[in-house]
Design a protein around this motif. Structure first.
Motif, mmCIF file in Angstrom:
data_model
loop_
_atom_site.group_PDB
_atom_site.id
_atom_site.type_symbol
_atom_site.label_atom_id
_atom_site.label_comp_id
_atom_site.label_asym_id
_atom_site.label_seq_id
_atom_site.Cartn_x
_atom_site.Cartn_y
_atom_site.Cartn_z
ATOM 1 N N THR A 64 5.714 -10.432 9.956
ATOM 2 C CA THR A 64 6.122 -9.338 9.063
ATOM 3 C C THR A 64 7.042 -9.928 8.003
ATOM 4 N N ASP A 65 6.457 -10.373 6.902
ATOM 5 C CA ASP A 65 7.237 -10.925 5.798
ATOM 6 C C ASP A 65 7.147 -9.986 4.595
ATOM 7 N N GLU A 66 7.645 -10.428 3.460
ATOM 8 C CA GLU A 66 7.654 -9.574 2.267
ATOM 9 C C GLU A 66 6.241 -9.263 1.777
ATOM 10 N N VAL A 67 5.314 -10.215 1.942
ATOM 11 C CA VAL A 67 3.924 -9.966 1.558
ATOM 12 C C VAL A 67 3.338 -8.852 2.421
ATOM 13 N N THR A 68 3.555 -8.941 3.731
ATOM 14 C CA THR A 68 3.051 -7.919 4.648
ATOM 15 C C THR A 68 3.609 -6.554 4.297
ATOM 16 N N ARG A 69 4.909 -6.481 4.033
ATOM 17 C CA ARG A 69 5.547 -5.192 3.750
ATOM 18 C C ARG A 69 5.049 -4.615 2.436
ATOM 19 N N LEU A 70 4.984 -5.439 1.391
ATOM 20 C CA LEU A 70 4.559 -4.957 0.079
ATOM 21 C C LEU A 70 3.114 -4.474 0.112
ATOM 22 N N ILE A 71 2.203 -5.338 0.556
ATOM 23 C CA ILE A 71 0.788 -4.962 0.583
ATOM 24 C C ILE A 71 0.557 -3.830 1.584
ATOM 25 N N GLY A 72 1.278 -3.844 2.696
ATOM 26 C CA GLY A 72 1.132 -2.790 3.694
ATOM 27 C C GLY A 72 1.481 -1.418 3.142
ATOM 28 N N ILE A 73 2.593 -1.322 2.418
ATOM 29 C CA ILE A 73 2.986 -0.040 1.819
ATOM 30 C C ILE A 73 1.940 0.430 0.811
ATOM 31 N N LEU A 74 1.454 -0.490 -0.022
ATOM 32 C CA LEU A 74 0.486 -0.105 -1.049
ATOM 33 C C LEU A 74 -0.853 0.286 -0.421
ATOM 34 N N ILE A 75 -1.282 -0.406 0.638
ATOM 35 C CA ILE A 75 -2.511 -0.032 1.336
ATOM 36 C C ILE A 75 -2.367 1.357 1.942
ATOM 37 N N LEU A 76 -1.213 1.648 2.524
ATOM 38 C CA LEU A 76 -0.991 2.972 3.116
ATOM 39 C C LEU A 76 -1.015 4.068 2.053
ATOM 40 N N VAL A 77 -0.385 3.815 0.911
ATOM 41 C CA VAL A 77 -0.391 4.815 -0.169
ATOM 42 C C VAL A 77 -1.811 5.034 -0.679
ATOM 43 N N ALA A 78 -2.555 3.935 -0.920
ATOM 44 C CA ALA A 78 -3.931 4.066 -1.411
ATOM 45 C C ALA A 78 -4.812 4.800 -0.402
ATOM 46 N N SER A 79 -4.661 4.475 0.880
ATOM 47 C CA SER A 79 -5.455 5.135 1.915
ATOM 48 C C SER A 79 -5.083 6.613 2.034
ATOM 49 N N TRP A 80 -3.811 6.923 1.882
ATOM 50 C CA TRP A 80 -3.346 8.322 1.924
ATOM 51 C C TRP A 80 -3.976 9.128 0.798
ATOM 52 N N LYS A 330 -9.581 -0.240 -8.039
ATOM 53 C CA LYS A 330 -10.964 -0.128 -7.577
ATOM 54 C C LYS A 330 -11.137 1.080 -6.665
ATOM 55 N N THR A 331 -10.159 1.336 -5.788
ATOM 56 C CA THR A 331 -10.226 2.539 -4.951
ATOM 57 C C THR A 331 -10.287 3.786 -5.805
ATOM 58 N N ALA A 332 -9.408 3.868 -6.794
ATOM 59 C CA ALA A 332 -9.345 5.070 -7.631
ATOM 60 C C ALA A 332 -10.573 5.212 -8.520
ATOM 61 N N ALA A 333 -11.119 4.112 -9.014
ATOM 62 C CA ALA A 333 -12.317 4.194 -9.863
ATOM 63 C C ALA A 333 -13.487 4.788 -9.085
ATOM 64 N N PHE A 334 -13.684 4.340 -7.850
ATOM 65 C CA PHE A 334 -14.763 4.906 -7.035
ATOM 66 C C PHE A 334 -14.473 6.360 -6.675
ATOM 67 N N LEU A 335 -13.205 6.721 -6.501
ATOM 68 C CA LEU A 335 -12.881 8.114 -6.194
ATOM 69 C C LEU A 335 -13.154 9.024 -7.397
ATOM 70 N N CYS A 336 -12.876 8.539 -8.596
ATOM 71 C CA CYS A 336 -13.226 9.312 -9.794
ATOM 72 C C CYS A 336 -14.734 9.525 -9.871
ATOM 73 N N PHE A 337 -15.482 8.465 -9.597
ATOM 74 C CA PHE A 337 -16.939 8.606 -9.560
ATOM 75 C C PHE A 337 -17.360 9.615 -8.503
ATOM 76 N N ALA A 338 -16.694 9.602 -7.341
ATOM 77 C CA ALA A 338 -17.024 10.536 -6.265
ATOM 78 C C ALA A 338 -16.800 11.979 -6.691
ATOM 79 N N VAL A 339 -15.710 12.234 -7.416
ATOM 80 C CA VAL A 339 -15.419 13.602 -7.868
ATOM 81 C C VAL A 339 -16.417 14.039 -8.926
ATOM 82 N N PHE A 340 -16.730 13.157 -9.877
ATOM 83 C CA PHE A 340 -17.745 13.476 -10.889
ATOM 84 C C PHE A 340 -19.092 13.769 -10.229
#
Length: 474
Positions: A64-80, A330-340
């Motif tokens: 559990t280093d700074e890379v794990t914490r940073l990417i982990g938080i962003l992955i959780l936000v994107a998945s949420w 990339k997650t958000a681009a595919f989600l926009c396509f999904a809504v359209f």
């Protein structure tokens, strides 16, 4: 691994495992399902933030280093945010809670994957991330989804098979599963070198690098776009970080006795071919999902530019920054396509004509994500490419940086083509397929990801700090 980080993973996985059970017992649908899932995400984010303090466990398997914490938080936000959009699109489907449960479990696997420091933990984490997505890809159970699911399953099996074969060779020759053993014996034993080839080939399938990319566009186009958002954004970003740990902790890199010129040249050639093939094939597509899919292949090439420049510490910053930007854009681009697709049935480029007038806010958000993918400032996608190409220059591969810049400029054509269809053409679709009174609610998670991309394009200190700590620990 910090016990708080492990608790975050466990809460996320258990929430996903019990969500379908709760649904069957209490008939949880709609808002209650969103609330239960959101509690899991909020607790997970809170515990990852707290993971810089507390007891350390399983240190031989996870870190559990700074890379794990940073990417982990962003992955959780994107998945949420992905969970919100999936619930909105699939609200009336009887299997929606099963899909969201699989999403939560896959995200838990992604968190473990980015923290793995041992080949055993890496393979287990990768399978925990991947196996729920086999179900998700087959979700629609129509002909296209079944075809996509079969291709995804067999290529996933091939990828993990190559990884397992490479790891088994490594263990047979060295008696260890540690990443660092490769660095000690890579150029001393031809079988260890062969093991490294199979391990890198397994990762090539996961990140859709040439020549292992062929399954990606068919799967991303054949499955539900919301599921494709998970596969192309969150899962690939986690795989990038895992590959970074394997390479930078397995190979002698900096200073005297550093990595061989032959290996960096091979990675550079693969990077150049991957981004060129991805961009060329994206340009001739008519379906927006396939354009985004081949764009995903091209972005794997951009990330591999930083991997090819691994003789310079700046390459770590390029890999981390591109992973940070990629998980949102990339997650958000595919989600926009999904809504359209859900609202208007827009699937091809012709269907997108005039949608900028019909859906001005959604189209504006989609444009933001497309511009970030193209590398236009002030988006995070621009800063990530600056670090990636600068690393190539510092590593003495000016030619690779020029190929990357040309590809990046070339890719603007198909991103702007989509924008042109939305804003400068007359509409071809007369009325929407689905009319929802709460249509504006789905714009909130997409807006959150757009804001994150802009913030990360300006506030670069978190990524620089994480990269600096990672390099200092090598």
């Amino acid at each position: 691994m910090n016990v708080n980080f492990l608790a975050a993973v466990m809460i996320l996985a258990l929430t996903g495992a019990f969500l379908p059970v709760i649904n069957r017992v209490f008939r949880v649908t709609g808002l209650p399902g969103v609330a239960i899932s959101s509690v899991g995400y909020v607790l997970g984010i809170f515990l990852v933030i707290l993971s810089n303090s507390g007891e350390k466990i399983l240190n031989n398997f996870f870190v559990t280093d700074e890379v794990t914490r940073l990417i982990g938080i962003l992955i959780l936000v994107a998945s949420w945010m992905l969970m919100f959009v999936l619930y909105w699109i699939l609200e009336k489907d009887k299997f929606v809670n099963e899909i969201i449960g699989a999403l939560l479990i896959s995200t838990a696997g992604a968190l473990l994957l980015i923290s793995s420091t041992n080949f055993v933990s890496l393979i287990i984490s990768m399978e925990l991330m991947t196996m729920p997505t086999y179900l998700m890809v087959l979700f629609a159970f129509d002909d296209k989804a079944i075809e996509a699911g079969i291709k995804y399953f067999f290529n996933g099996a091939l990828a993990i098979g190559m990884l397992l074969f490479g790891v088994s060779l490594l263990y047979a020759m060295t008696g260890s599963f540690e990443f660092s053993v490769l660095a000690q014996k890579l150029f001393k034993d031809p079988l260890v070198l062969l093991a490294a080839v199979f391990i890198l080939a397994g990762f090539g399938f996961k990140i859709t690098a040439f020549p292992f990319h062929f399954w990606g566009p068919d799967v991303y186009d054949g499955t539900c776009p919301g599921i494709a958002a998970l596969l192309t954004g969150i899962s690939k970003s986690a795989a990038f970080i895992a590959l970074m740990r394997v390479i930078f902790e397995s190979f002698p890199l900096f200073g005297e006795g550093g990595i061989s010129h032959q290996l960096t040249l091979i990675l550079a050639i693969i990077a150049a071919v991957t981004m060129t093939v991805g961009n060329l094939l994206a340009l001739v597509q008519k379906r927006v999902s396939r354009i985004l899919a081949y764009s995903s292949v091209a972005h794997a090439g951009y990330t591999l530019v930083a991997f090819a420049a691994l003789s310079t510490p700046l390459s770590v910053t390029g890999i981390i920054y591109h992973s940070v930007a990629y998980v949102f854009m990339k997650t958000a681009a595919f989600l926009c396509f999904a809504v359209f697709l859900f609202v208007w049935g827009a699937r091809t480029m012709d269907d997108y004509k005039g949608l900028g007038r019909r859906e001005p806010i959604l189209a504006a958000l989609f444009l933001i994500f497309l511009l970030s993918l193209a590398g236009v400032p002030p988006m995070a996608g621009f800063i990530s490419k600056v670090f990636v190409f600068t690393a190539a220059v510092k590593a003495g591969m000016l030619w690779l940086a020029l190929v990357g810049l040309l590809n990046s400029a070339f890719s603007v054509a198909y991103y702007i083509w989509i924008a042109k269809q939305m804003y400068l053409e007359e509409p071809t679709i007369e009325k929407p397929n689905n009319v929802r009174a709460d249509k504006n609610l789905v714009l909130i998670p997409l807006g959150v990801m757009a804001v994150m991309l802009i913030i990360l394009g300006i506030w670069i200190n978190p990524v620089l700090n994480a990269a600096g700590q990672f390099v200092s620990g090598l």
